[in-house]
Design a protein around this motif. Structure first.
Motif, PDB file in Angstrom:
ATOM      1  N   ILE A 131       0.838  -1.212   0.000  1.00  0.00           N
ATOM      2  CA  ILE A 131       0.000   0.000   0.000  1.00  0.00           C
ATOM      3  C   ILE A 131       0.873   1.262   0.000  1.00  0.00           C
ATOM      4  CG2 ILE A 131      -1.774   1.285   1.276  1.00  0.00           C
ATOM      5  CD1 ILE A 131      -2.766  -1.488   2.303  1.00  0.00           C
ATOM      6  N   HIS A 132       1.967   1.226   0.749  1.00  0.00           N
ATOM      7  CA  HIS A 132       2.900   2.372   0.728  1.00  0.00           C
ATOM      8  C   HIS A 132       3.393   2.612  -0.692  1.00  0.00           C
ATOM      9  CE1 HIS A 132       3.725   3.571   4.919  1.00  0.00           C
ATOM     10  NE2 HIS A 132       3.480   2.313   5.233  1.00  0.00           N
ATOM     11  N   LYS A 133       3.803   1.548  -1.339  1.00  0.00           N
ATOM     12  CA  LYS A 133       4.399   1.696  -2.669  1.00  0.00           C
ATOM     13  C   LYS A 133       3.362   2.112  -3.707  1.00  0.00           C
ATOM     14  CE  LYS A 133       8.227   1.224  -1.251  1.00  0.00           C
ATOM     15  NZ  LYS A 133       9.313   2.197  -1.366  1.00  0.00           N
ATOM     16  N   LEU A 134       2.161   1.554  -3.610  1.00  0.00           N
ATOM     17  CA  LEU A 134       1.135   1.879  -4.600  1.00  0.00           C
ATOM     18  C   LEU A 134       0.644   3.317  -4.469  1.00  0.00           C
ATOM     19  CD1 LEU A 134      -1.074  -1.369  -4.580  1.00  0.00           C
ATOM     20  CD2 LEU A 134       0.641  -0.706  -6.274  1.00  0.00           C
ATOM     21  N   THR A 135       0.480   3.778  -3.233  1.00  0.00           N
ATOM     22  CA  THR A 135      -0.050   5.142  -3.049  1.00  0.00           C
ATOM     23  C   THR A 135       1.037   6.195  -3.195  1.00  0.00           C
ATOM     24  OG1 THR A 135       0.339   5.060  -0.676  1.00  0.00           O
ATOM     25  CG2 THR A 135      -1.884   4.464  -1.430  1.00  0.00           C
ATOM     26  N   GLY A 136       2.219   5.895  -2.687  1.00  0.00           N
ATOM     27  CA  GLY A 136       3.275   6.908  -2.630  1.00  0.00           C
ATOM     28  C   GLY A 136       2.938   8.002  -1.614  1.00  0.00           C
ATOM     29  N   TRP A 137       1.953   7.740  -0.741  1.00  0.00           N
ATOM     30  CA  TRP A 137       1.554   8.741   0.255  1.00  0.00           C
ATOM     31  C   TRP A 137       2.630   8.915   1.331  1.00  0.00           C
ATOM     32  CZ3 TRP A 137      -4.247   7.337   1.695  1.00  0.00           C
ATOM     33  CH2 TRP A 137      -5.074   7.675   0.604  1.00  0.00           C
ATOM     34  N   GLU A 138       2.496   9.997   2.107  1.00  0.00           N
ATOM     35  CA  GLU A 138       3.386  10.207   3.250  1.00  0.00           C
ATOM     36  C   GLU A 138       3.271   8.957   4.122  1.00  0.00           C
ATOM     37  OE1 GLU A 138       0.792  11.953   2.178  1.00  0.00           O
ATOM     38  OE2 GLU A 138       0.746  13.938   3.108  1.00  0.00           O
ATOM     39  N   SER A 139       4.411   8.499   4.616  1.00  0.00           N
ATOM     40  CA  SER A 139       4.407   7.182   5.257  1.00  0.00           C
ATOM     41  C   SER A 139       3.582   7.142   6.546  1.00  0.00           C
ATOM     42  CB  SER A 139       5.828   6.709   5.512  1.00  0.00           C
ATOM     43  OG  SER A 139       6.462   7.618   6.346  1.00  0.00           O
ATOM     44  N   ASN A 140       3.354   8.294   7.179  1.00  0.00           N
ATOM     45  CA  ASN A 140       2.562   8.288   8.424  1.00  0.00           C
ATOM     46  C   ASN A 140       1.105   7.891   8.181  1.00  0.00           C
ATOM     47  OD1 ASN A 140       2.868  11.114   7.224  1.00  0.00           O
ATOM     48  ND2 ASN A 140       1.000  11.333   8.444  1.00  0.00           N
ATOM     49  N   ARG A 141       0.653   7.970   6.933  1.00  0.00           N
ATOM     50  CA  ARG A 141      -0.777   7.752   6.649  1.00  0.00           C
ATOM     51  C   ARG A 141      -1.121   6.293   6.363  1.00  0.00           C
ATOM     52  NH1 ARG A 141      -2.198  11.660   2.006  1.00  0.00           N
ATOM     53  NH2 ARG A 141      -4.224  10.614   2.175  1.00  0.00           N
ATOM     54  N   ILE A 142      -0.140   5.408   6.410  1.00  0.00           N
ATOM     55  CA  ILE A 142      -0.419   3.994   6.143  1.00  0.00           C
ATOM     56  C   ILE A 142       0.146   3.152   7.287  1.00  0.00           C
ATOM     57  CG2 ILE A 142       0.036   2.077   4.553  1.00  0.00           C
ATOM     58  CD1 ILE A 142       0.304   4.682   2.529  1.00  0.00           C
ATOM     59  N   ILE A 143      -0.753   2.421   7.936  1.00  0.00           N
ATOM     60  CA  ILE A 143      -0.378   1.703   9.160  1.00  0.00           C
ATOM     61  C   ILE A 143      -0.895   0.281   9.089  1.00  0.00           C
ATOM     62  CG2 ILE A 143      -0.376   1.885  11.688  1.00  0.00           C
ATOM     63  CD1 ILE A 143      -1.979   4.584  11.194  1.00  0.00           C
ATOM     64  N   GLY A 144      -0.077  -0.662   9.482  1.00  0.00           N
ATOM     65  CA  GLY A 144      -0.520  -2.056   9.533  1.00  0.00           C
ATOM     66  C   GLY A 144      -0.972  -2.427  10.945  1.00  0.00           C
ATOM     67  N   MET A 145      -2.129  -3.092  11.027  1.00  0.00           N
ATOM     68  CA  MET A 145      -2.644  -3.521  12.335  1.00  0.00           C
ATOM     69  C   MET A 145      -2.091  -4.910  12.650  1.00  0.00           C
ATOM     70  SD  MET A 145      -4.619  -5.348  14.469  1.00  0.00           S
ATOM     71  CE  MET A 145      -5.716  -6.367  13.515  1.00  0.00           C
ATOM     72  N   ALA A 146      -1.187  -4.981  13.603  1.00  0.00           N
ATOM     73  CA  ALA A 146      -0.613  -6.269  13.987  1.00  0.00           C
ATOM     74  C   ALA A 146      -0.319  -6.276  15.475  1.00  0.00           C
ATOM     75  CB  ALA A 146       0.661  -6.538  13.187  1.00  0.00           C
ATOM     76  N   GLY A 147       0.542  -5.357  15.904  1.00  0.00           N
ATOM     77  CA  GLY A 147       0.941  -5.304  17.311  1.00  0.00           C
ATOM     78  C   GLY A 147      -0.239  -5.060  18.241  1.00  0.00           C
ATOM     79  N   ALA A 148      -1.259  -4.338  17.755  1.00  0.00           N
ATOM     80  CA  ALA A 148      -2.433  -4.075  18.603  1.00  0.00           C
ATOM     81  C   ALA A 148      -3.102  -5.399  18.953  1.00  0.00           C
ATOM     82  CB  ALA A 148      -3.412  -3.148  17.884  1.00  0.00           C
ATOM     83  N   LEU A 149      -3.131  -6.312  18.004  1.00  0.00           N
ATOM     84  CA  LEU A 149      -3.737  -7.629  18.228  1.00  0.00           C
ATOM     85  C   LEU A 149      -2.780  -8.564  18.967  1.00  0.00           C
ATOM     86  CD1 LEU A 149      -5.804  -9.883  17.756  1.00  0.00           C
ATOM     87  CD2 LEU A 149      -4.822 -10.203  15.481  1.00  0.00           C
ATOM     88  N   ASP A 150      -1.559  -8.663  18.464  1.00  0.00           N
ATOM     89  CA  ASP A 150      -0.607  -9.586  19.090  1.00  0.00           C
ATOM     90  C   ASP A 150      -0.324  -9.164  20.538  1.00  0.00           C
ATOM     91  OD1 ASP A 150      -0.450 -11.035  16.711  1.00  0.00           O
ATOM     92  OD2 ASP A 150       1.070  -9.674  15.915  1.00  0.00           O
ATOM     93  N   GLY A 151      -0.299  -7.851  20.774  1.00  0.00           N
ATOM     94  CA  GLY A 151      -0.087  -7.340  22.131  1.00  0.00           C
ATOM     95  C   GLY A 151      -1.248  -7.707  23.052  1.00  0.00           C
ATOM     96  N   ALA A 152      -2.476  -7.609  22.518  1.00  0.00           N
ATOM     97  CA  ALA A 152      -3.652  -7.987  23.326  1.00  0.00           C
ATOM     98  C   ALA A 152      -3.588  -9.475  23.651  1.00  0.00           C
ATOM     99  CB  ALA A 152      -4.928  -7.659  22.558  1.00  0.00           C
ATOM    100  N   ARG A 153      -3.088 -10.241  22.679  1.00  0.00           N
ATOM    101  CA  ARG A 153      -2.974 -11.690  22.910  1.00  0.00           C
ATOM    102  C   ARG A 153      -1.913 -11.985  23.964  1.00  0.00           C
ATOM    103  NH1 ARG A 153      -4.060 -13.500  16.581  1.00  0.00           N
ATOM    104  NH2 ARG A 153      -6.298 -13.785  16.904  1.00  0.00           N
ATOM    105  N   MET A 154      -0.846 -11.208  23.960  1.00  0.00           N
ATOM    106  CA  MET A 154       0.186 -11.415  24.978  1.00  0.00           C
ATOM    107  C   MET A 154      -0.343 -10.996  26.361  1.00  0.00           C
ATOM    108  SD  MET A 154       4.093 -10.061  25.236  1.00  0.00           S
ATOM    109  CE  MET A 154       3.743  -8.362  25.632  1.00  0.00           C
ATOM    110  N   ALA A 155      -1.038  -9.874  26.421  1.00  0.00           N
ATOM    111  CA  ALA A 155      -1.593  -9.417  27.711  1.00  0.00           C
ATOM    112  C   ALA A 155      -2.563 -10.466  28.253  1.00  0.00           C
ATOM    113  CB  ALA A 155      -2.289  -8.071  27.523  1.00  0.00           C
ATOM    114  N   TYR A 156      -3.309 -11.081  27.358  1.00  0.00           N
ATOM    115  CA  TYR A 156      -4.251 -12.146  27.759  1.00  0.00           C
ATOM    116  C   TYR A 156      -3.486 -13.315  28.377  1.00  0.00           C
ATOM    117  CZ  TYR A 156      -7.382 -16.167  27.032  1.00  0.00           C
ATOM    118  OH  TYR A 156      -8.126 -17.306  27.204  1.00  0.00           O
ATOM    119  N   GLN A 157      -2.389 -13.689  27.753  1.00  0.00           N
ATOM    120  CA  GLN A 157      -1.593 -14.810  28.261  1.00  0.00           C
ATOM    121  C   GLN A 157      -0.980 -14.474  29.623  1.00  0.00           C
ATOM    122  OE1 GLN A 157      -1.874 -17.660  27.082  1.00  0.00           O
ATOM    123  NE2 GLN A 157      -2.605 -17.271  25.002  1.00  0.00           N
ATOM    124  N   ILE A 158      -0.550 -13.236  29.782  1.00  0.00           N
ATOM    125  CA  ILE A 158       0.020 -12.818  31.078  1.00  0.00           C
ATOM    126  C   ILE A 158      -1.063 -12.887  32.152  1.00  0.00           C
ATOM    127  CG2 ILE A 158       1.019 -10.855  32.356  1.00  0.00           C
ATOM    128  CD1 ILE A 158       2.405 -10.043  29.686  1.00  0.00           C
TER     129      ILE A 158
END
Ligand code: APR
Length: 318
Positions: A131-158
């Motif tokens: 998506i970054h490469k296709l849009t060429g937009w400023e990089s702050n405007r494209i974000i992947g959702m991963a850590g929000a989920l994986d982090g919640a999964r880790m907090a659950y395990q803790i």
């Protein structure tokens, strides 16, 4: 950011759950769902729309008939994609989902040119890069959702191990959203108490393994991947952006020298606000984590190189 309008491309399990979560929280004024399969967005929009009666703040939930109806959004969430089936190779799947990104992104650029994009489609870090490469937009405007989920999964395990501190636990997971993800329980705290004080190193190892296996465990029971936690994690990011709350969330972001890497999208802690990724936080990594991060970056690059070898990024191809 005045409109508080969110577009969701792909009204499958994750997309619809994100919409439901957002409308139950009353985060935005309007949500518009689009799906390539006729009727899916319409049916889900009606169902979620009827749940609004019991939500704290009314949210307008509509279905887009065409991609052009997903217009003037402040945020567009992309969950469109196909899962790996039958004899599809990893390369086939990559090309299919990257091609879907091409179609979807083309429409977003036309109809919501000022949006922040949250990518959810897998393989997450690679699709975010695409998506970054296709849009060429400023990089702050494209974000992947991963850590929000994986982090919640880790907090659950803790929490499963400790039996206390739910909602008080930090959630730092770095690296890719796949087999080389790097859960860092030893870096997080329950309220102000370091997890390292509360759990043994064996327990910590177990938490790391269980976090990495978090998605697969659900597939084992359900035969399909999870959607409540991913949907809520998307909503958490949308809230941070629309409310300009400057919340720290691990996300797949384009590195430009941070952690010693450039031109790669990978999970790192970032500050989310109205501009999207407002800051990448560079934390000190010990040698072991540095090496894991290198392996993670390499695994994402390997997939990007498959797309390059298939001339995906060449103008006029595909
Ligand atoms: N435009 C719009 N929607 C599309 C397109 C497209 N070009 N291609 C596929 N879709 C839709 C499908 O019709 C489907 O309804 O995307 C939706 C995906 O939903 P699910 O198959 O239910 O998958 P889900 O579990 O929601 O996961 C969505 O998130 O976690 C990732 O790997 C997962 O990439 C997947 C995505």
């Amino acid at each position: 950011m005045t409109g508080r309008k969110v577009g969701i491309i792909g009204a499958g399990a994750v997309g619809a759950t994100a919409a439901y979560s957002l409308s139950m929280m009353g985060t935005c004024h309007e949500i518009v769902l689009f799906d390539i399969v006729e009727g899916v967005a319409k049916g889900k929009a009606i169902d979620i729309g009827q749940s609004i009666h019991y939500s704290p703040i009314g949210t307008i939930v509509t279905a887009a008939e065409t991609p052009a109806d997903v217009k003037d959004c402040d945020i567009v969430v992309i969950t469109a994609g196909v899962p790996r089936k039958g004899n599809m190779t990893r390369e086939d799947l990559l090309m299919i989902n990257a091609k879907i990104m091409k179609d979807v992104v083309n429409d977003i650029q036309k109809y919501s040119p000022n949006a922040v994009i949250i990518c959810v489609s897998n393989p997450l870090d690679v699709m975010t890069y695409v998506i970054h490469k296709l849009t060429g937009w400023e990089s702050n405007r494209i974000i992947g959702m991963a850590g929000a989920l994986d982090g919640a999964r880790m907090a659950y395990q803790i929490y499963q191990k400790l039996g206390y501190g739910a909602g008080q636990t930090g959630s730092l997971v770095m690296g890719d959203h796949g087999r080389n993800m790097i859960p860092l329980p030893q870096q997080v705290q329950v309220d102000s108490v370091s997890v390292a004080e509360l759990l043994t190193s064996e327990e910590m190892e177990e938490i790391i393994e269980r976090t990495k296996n978090g998605g697969a465990e659900i597939v084992k029971y359900l035969g399909t991947s999870g959607y409540y936690a991913p949907g809520r994690a998307i909503a958490h990011m949308v809230e941070a952006i629309l409310n300009d709350s400057k919340t720290v969330v691990s996300s797949s972001a384009m590195l430009q020298g941070e952690y010693g890497y450039s031109d790669i999208t990978v999970g790192v802690p970032v500050v989310l606000g109205s501009k999207g990724v407002e800051k990448i936080l560079e934390i000190e990594l010990n040698h072991e984590v540095e090496e894991k991060f290198r392996i993670s970056v390499d695994s994402i690059r390997e997939n990007i190189n498959i797309l390059k070898a298939n001339k995906f990024f060449d103008k006029g191809k595909q």
